[in-house]
Design a protein around this motif. Structure first.
Motif, PDB file in Angstrom:
ATOM      1  N   ASP A 137       0.808  -1.227   0.000  1.00 10.19           N
ATOM      2  CA  ASP A 137       0.000   0.000   0.000  1.00 10.19           C
ATOM      3  C   ASP A 137       0.844   1.283   0.000  1.00 10.19           C
ATOM      4  OD1 ASP A 137       1.032  -0.494   2.483  1.00 10.19           O
ATOM      5  OD2 ASP A 137      -0.807  -0.022   3.581  1.00 10.19           O
ATOM      6  N   PRO A 138       1.586   1.659  -0.985  1.00 10.61           N
ATOM      7  CA  PRO A 138       2.364   0.746  -1.807  1.00 10.61           C
ATOM      8  C   PRO A 138       3.840   0.797  -1.390  1.00 10.61           C
ATOM      9  CG  PRO A 138       1.878   2.755  -3.029  1.00 10.61           C
ATOM     10  CD  PRO A 138       1.413   2.959  -1.620  1.00 10.61           C
ATOM     11  N   HIS A 139       4.519  -0.316  -1.528  1.00 11.73           N
ATOM     12  CA  HIS A 139       5.944  -0.436  -1.241  1.00 11.73           C
ATOM     13  C   HIS A 139       6.682  -0.676  -2.564  1.00 11.73           C
ATOM     14  CE1 HIS A 139       4.375  -0.867   2.789  1.00 11.73           C
ATOM     15  NE2 HIS A 139       3.793  -2.017   2.469  1.00 11.73           N
ATOM     16  N   TYR A 140       7.833  -0.060  -2.718  1.00 11.46           N
ATOM     17  CA  TYR A 140       8.563  -0.141  -3.979  1.00 11.46           C
ATOM     18  C   TYR A 140       9.979  -0.667  -3.758  1.00 11.46           C
ATOM     19  CZ  TYR A 140       4.817   2.816  -5.778  1.00 11.46           C
ATOM     20  OH  TYR A 140       3.594   3.316  -6.128  1.00 11.46           O
ATOM     21  N   TYR A 141      10.403  -1.548  -4.689  1.00 10.85           N
ATOM     22  CA  TYR A 141      11.788  -2.001  -4.771  1.00 10.85           C
ATOM     23  C   TYR A 141      12.301  -1.597  -6.148  1.00 10.85           C
ATOM     24  CZ  TYR A 141      10.828  -4.922  -0.679  1.00 10.85           C
ATOM     25  OH  TYR A 141      10.485  -5.369   0.578  1.00 10.85           O
ATOM     26  N   THR A 142      13.339  -0.783  -6.216  1.00 12.88           N
ATOM     27  CA  THR A 142      13.834  -0.257  -7.480  1.00 12.88           C
ATOM     28  C   THR A 142      14.757  -1.264  -8.163  1.00 12.88           C
ATOM     29  OG1 THR A 142      15.775   0.792  -6.464  1.00 12.88           O
ATOM     30  CG2 THR A 142      13.722   2.071  -6.516  1.00 12.88           C
ATOM     31  N   PHE A 143      15.130  -0.948  -9.406  1.00 11.76           N
ATOM     32  CA  PHE A 143      16.020  -1.820 -10.171  1.00 11.76           C
ATOM     33  C   PHE A 143      17.379  -1.998  -9.485  1.00 11.76           C
ATOM     34  CE2 PHE A 143      13.210  -0.585 -13.756  1.00 11.76           C
ATOM     35  CZ  PHE A 143      12.873  -1.853 -14.196  1.00 11.76           C
ATOM     36  N   ASP A 144      17.830  -0.988  -8.771  1.00 14.18           N
ATOM     37  CA  ASP A 144      19.128  -1.080  -8.094  1.00 14.18           C
ATOM     38  C   ASP A 144      18.990  -1.558  -6.646  1.00 14.18           C
ATOM     39  OD1 ASP A 144      17.896   1.160  -7.155  1.00 14.18           O
ATOM     40  OD2 ASP A 144      19.547   2.539  -7.566  1.00 14.18           O
ATOM     41  N   GLY A 145      17.830  -2.129  -6.294  1.00 11.32           N
ATOM     42  CA  GLY A 145      17.694  -2.762  -4.990  1.00 11.32           C
ATOM     43  C   GLY A 145      17.281  -1.859  -3.855  1.00 11.32           C
ATOM     44  N   LYS A 146      16.913  -0.620  -4.143  1.00 13.42           N
ATOM     45  CA  LYS A 146      16.501   0.301  -3.087  1.00 13.42           C
ATOM     46  C   LYS A 146      15.031   0.045  -2.713  1.00 13.42           C
ATOM     47  CE  LYS A 146      20.476   2.373  -3.272  1.00 13.42           C
ATOM     48  NZ  LYS A 146      21.475   2.216  -2.182  1.00 13.42           N
ATOM     49  N   TYR A 147      14.688   0.317  -1.451  1.00 11.74           N
ATOM     50  CA  TYR A 147      13.320   0.118  -0.968  1.00 11.74           C
ATOM     51  C   TYR A 147      12.785   1.429  -0.402  1.00 11.74           C
ATOM     52  CZ  TYR A 147       9.552  -1.099   2.244  1.00 11.74           C
ATOM     53  OH  TYR A 147       8.359  -1.139   2.910  1.00 11.74           O
TER      54      TYR A 147
END
Length: 210
Positions: A137-147
């Motif tokens: 709700d909502p959580h994001y993980y980026t291409f470079d592994g960041k949260y």
């Protein structure tokens, strides 16, 4: 007593655009690759979908004769299609969208890419890959592994192509967030994917494609 039945075979054929049904059509139809081959055809006629007058066969489609593609070393290239003319991806050729004009230029694969054949298509493919993810709700993980968490409630671009590269297919993935009971917390209400001039929309109630 005799009964006679009439079957309209044309109703069993659904011919593509710019074509029509023929019970006894040419087995050597006009094509972009061989515009004169049908004149010397000795094969018996066949039941087929024939291109309308002024149109010729290009692959599985009937196109106007002026929109035929290009020829390269005996190979037919449809209008608008690009291909690598060598085994090292150093020369990129493209047939114009209007057809008939082939343009080639020196190219090469970008950083982190390797020239190879995948599924029968030679191109520049990335040596490595990474994954991004959105959940909750909502959580994001980026291409470079960041949260990180993000609680905005508008329409946002989740992922897309941000550079002009003929080797990449342009696409966009958009998300729309909405409040979840509290103005401090949101959830993903709608997802839209745009690729190949197609827009696919998925929301919490239904999905559709156009």
């Amino acid at each position: 007593m005799f009964f006679f039945f009439y079957l309209n075979m044309s109703s069993a054929y659904r011919c593509p655009e710019n074509s029509h049904y023929e019970f006894c059509g040419s087995a050597c139809p006009l094509t972009c690759m061989g515009l004169g081959a049908h004149l010397n055809c000795t094969l018996p006629c066949v039941e087929t979908c024939a291109c309308d007058p002024g149109f010729v066969l290009s692959g599985s489609k009937c196109v106007h004769s002026a929109q035929c593609g290009c020829s390269y070393n005996g190979r037919y290239v449809p209008a608008g299609e690009a291909f690598w003319a060598d085994d090292a991806c150093q020369r990129l050729c493209r047939c114009s969208t209007e057809g008939g004009s082939l343009e080639c230029q020196d190219g090469g694969c970008g950083a982190g890419q390797h020239c190879q054949v995948v599924n029968g298509i030679r191109g520049c493919y990335h040596v490595s890959q990474s994954t991004c993810m959105a959940l909750g709700d909502p959580h994001y993980y980026t291409f470079d592994g960041k949260y990180f968490d993000f609680q905005g409630n508008c329409m946002y671009q989740l992922v897309g192509v941000c550079v002009s590269d003929p080797g990449l297919v342009p696409f966009d993935v958009l998300v729309q967030n909405d409040f979840r009971g509290s103005r401090a917390v949101t959830f993903t209400k709608l997802l839209e994917i745009k690729v190949y001039n197609i827009s696919i929309v998925i929301d919490r109630e239904y999905s559709s494609q156009w």
